[in-house]
Design an enzyme around this catalytic site. Structure first.
Site, PDB file in Angstrom:
ATOM      1  N   HIS A  48       0.882  -1.165   0.000  1.00  0.00           N
ATOM      2  CA  HIS A  48       0.000   0.000   0.000  1.00  0.00           C
ATOM      3  C   HIS A  48       0.924   1.221   0.000  1.00  0.00           C
ATOM      4  O   HIS A  48       2.017   1.173   0.577  1.00  0.00           O
ATOM      5  CB  HIS A  48      -0.828   0.103   1.280  1.00  0.00           C
ATOM      6  CG  HIS A  48      -1.745  -1.042   1.577  1.00  0.00           C
ATOM      7  ND1 HIS A  48      -1.317  -2.225   2.115  1.00  0.00           N
ATOM      8  CD2 HIS A  48      -3.094  -1.153   1.444  1.00  0.00           C
ATOM      9  CE1 HIS A  48      -2.365  -3.020   2.293  1.00  0.00           C
ATOM     10  NE2 HIS A  48      -3.452  -2.401   1.891  1.00  0.00           N
ATOM     11  N   ASP A  97       2.194   1.976   3.448  1.00  0.00           N
ATOM     12  CA  ASP A  97       3.119   1.021   4.109  1.00  0.00           C
ATOM     13  C   ASP A  97       4.546   1.431   3.825  1.00  0.00           C
ATOM     14  O   ASP A  97       5.417   1.330   4.680  1.00  0.00           O
ATOM     15  CB  ASP A  97       3.053  -0.414   3.554  1.00  0.00           C
ATOM     16  CG  ASP A  97       1.681  -0.964   3.367  1.00  0.00           C
ATOM     17  OD1 ASP A  97       0.802  -0.599   4.152  1.00  0.00           O
ATOM     18  OD2 ASP A  97       1.510  -1.782   2.438  1.00  0.00           O
ATOM     19  N   GLU A 119     -10.792  -6.940  -4.199  1.00  0.00           N
ATOM     20  CA  GLU A 119     -10.572  -7.985  -3.191  1.00  0.00           C
ATOM     21  C   GLU A 119     -11.771  -8.050  -2.252  1.00  0.00           C
ATOM     22  O   GLU A 119     -11.998  -7.140  -1.457  1.00  0.00           O
ATOM     23  CB  GLU A 119      -9.284  -7.675  -2.410  1.00  0.00           C
ATOM     24  CG  GLU A 119      -8.957  -8.727  -1.362  1.00  0.00           C
ATOM     25  CD  GLU A 119      -7.644  -8.436  -0.651  1.00  0.00           C
ATOM     26  OE1 GLU A 119      -6.694  -7.930  -1.293  1.00  0.00           O
ATOM     27  OE2 GLU A 119      -7.574  -8.702   0.559  1.00  0.00           O
ATOM     28  N   ASP A 179      -4.753 -13.825  -2.299  1.00  0.00           N
ATOM     29  CA  ASP A 179      -4.064 -13.442  -1.071  1.00  0.00           C
ATOM     30  C   ASP A 179      -4.032 -14.690  -0.200  1.00  0.00           C
ATOM     31  O   ASP A 179      -5.062 -15.115   0.348  1.00  0.00           O
ATOM     32  CB  ASP A 179      -4.774 -12.276  -0.366  1.00  0.00           C
ATOM     33  CG  ASP A 179      -4.206 -10.930  -0.802  1.00  0.00           C
ATOM     34  OD1 ASP A 179      -3.411 -10.907  -1.762  1.00  0.00           O
ATOM     35  OD2 ASP A 179      -4.550  -9.900  -0.184  1.00  0.00           O
TER      36      ASP A 179
END
Ligand code: XUL
Ligand code: CO
Length: 438
Positions: free
Chosen positions: A102, A105, A233, A297
């Site tokens: 992200h 992050d 997602e 994921d």
């Protein structure tokens, strides 16, 4: 050149199932071919920057426990740049071909959007250098539209139009850097796109706004020439009580309703599917049936706990079933297996990051080999094929071809008197069959 962050760990190598080394692969042999393709290319493992580099082990009852000697604990750009280099040392030693991040992050959020963008550019410069140095690639990028308090009511679905605008600006920048880093994809996870109470929520308006945001992203993608795959997602709960993108079927319906289906695939996460009351295979199959399975994921929840524990997958039964679906669809193209997983709070040493990823990679390597063996054996597929044999000819084939209607079917059954007898579903036999290979 800074001192290594993991001085005691050498490059993780494949040593085979007999190895007793804890820092070696027993099953993941990247260059070994399975069905004509290397394991590296089948599995396309990714490291999740947010967990692996930013996870602290904090929980609602106590602060982080993670010992990360390279991190000075500050929010400075220099610390973030150093952390990015450490990330690449980790991934290079692990032999992970991809990573995901992200925007927030990798780089600290500044006091203004302008400052945040500048910080991001400073880190992207390092990421780019490190990608070049190591050959590690970006599987997907994304924007964090949920941590900052401005997103308290959501981002694309916020009641505050300014927040929508801020989110759009943030996605724009995150797409630009993903493009600059050659990202194979870009993920939209709903974050706080949902609600806690309908008493204060105009659901239709919020969903229309979310569709607008995604349409703008599609337009901007074209404008900058970004060729990566867009993914949604699904996740049913956490942080909001009701997330709009609750499962694969809900996402597909939303995309279809808003004329977005051609532009998106799904990124299915195991623990999100289970929170939605599905197995991950269910959501994978739902996506595949719509031609929309893009990426995975890889993680797992805990059967005893009802939240998103994001544990590393170690269950061979699970990885086998995931790989059966992936192989059936012909393998990943842009997507891969991103370990959206974190070490437990009690596993606070840097070396635990290696154990966690090695375990996940070995579990998927076994899942891949077992799934491939099941397919080669053919009995499972043959059973399913035969189960539907009544659709291959006669009345079934006529229905499938669209040549039947109620009147004709009634005439058929009036003549026949009753349907042909059913055959057993043989669930137990099939479970035993699967276990022959596991
Ligand atoms: C949250 C989650 C996210 C997405 C990316 O549960 O899975 O980390 O993968 O935003
Ligand atoms: Co995820």
């Amino acid at each position: 050149m800074a001192a290594p962050a993991f001085p005691d760990v050498m490059r993780i190598r494949y040593e085979g199932p007999k190895s007793r080394s804890s820092l070696a692969f027993k099953h993941y042999s990247p260059d070994e071919k399975v069905d004509g393709k290397t394991m590296r290319d089948h599995l396309r493992f990714g490291v999740a920057y947010w967990h692996t580099m930013r996870g602290t082990g904090g929980d609602p009852f106590g602060p982080g426990t993670a010992v990360r000697p390279w991190d000075d604990g500050s929010n400075s750009v220099a610390n973030a740049q150093n952390r990015a280099r450490v990330a690449f040392e980790f991934m290079e030693k692990l032999g992970a071909p991809f990573y995901c991040f992200h925007d927030r992050d990798v780089a600290p959020e500044g006091k203004s959007l302008k400052e945040s963008n500048k910080n991001l550019d400073a880190i992207v410069k390092v990421l780019k250098e490190e990608q070049k140095r190591t050959g590690i690639k970006l599987l997907w990028g994304t924007a964090n539209l949920f941590s900052n308090p401005r997103f308290v009511h959501g981002a694309g679905t916020s009641c505050n139009a300014d927040v929508f605008a801020f989110a759009a600006a943030q996605v724009k920048k995150a797409m630009e850097v993903t493009h600059e880093l050659g990202g194979a994809g870009y993920v939209f996870w709903g974050g706080r796109e949902g609600y806690s109470t309908l008493l204060n929520t105009d659901m239709k308006r919020e969903l229309d706004h979310l569709a607008k945001l995604l349409h703008m992203a599609v337009d901007y993608k074209r404008a900058i020439g970004f060729k990566g795959q867009f993914y949604i997602e699904p996740k049913p709960k956490e942080p909001t009580k009701h997330q709009y993108d609750s499962d694969a079927a809900a996402c597909l319906n939303f995309l279809r309703q808003h004329d977005l289906l051609g532009h998106f695939k799904l990124n299915i996460e195991t623990n999100h599917a289970t929170l939605a009351g599905h197995t991950v295979q269910h959501d994978l199959e739902t996506a595949v049936a719509a031609g929309a399975l893009g990426s995975v994921d890889a993680n797992v929840g805990d059967a005893m706990l009802g939240w998103d524990t994001d544990q590393f997958p170690t269950d061979i039964y699970l990885t086998t079933q995931i790989m059966l679906v992936v192989l059936k669809m012909g393998g990943f193209t842009t997507g891969g297996l991103n370990f959206d997983a974190k070490v437990r709070r009690e596993s606070f040493e840097p070396v635990d990051l290696f154990y966690a990823h090695i375990g996940g990679m070995d579990a998927f390597a076994r899942g891949l080999k077992i799934a491939s063996a099941i397919r080669r054996d053919g009995r499972l597929a043959e059973f399913v094929r035969r189960r539907y044999a009544s659709w291959d000819s006669g009345i079934g084939a006529e229905i499938e071809k669209g040549r039947m209607n109620f009147k004709k079917l009634e005439a058929c059954m009036l003549k026949k008197g009753d349907a042909a007898p059913n055959a057993s579903g043989r669930q137990e036999y099939l479970e035993n069959l699967l276990n022959e290979f596991i």
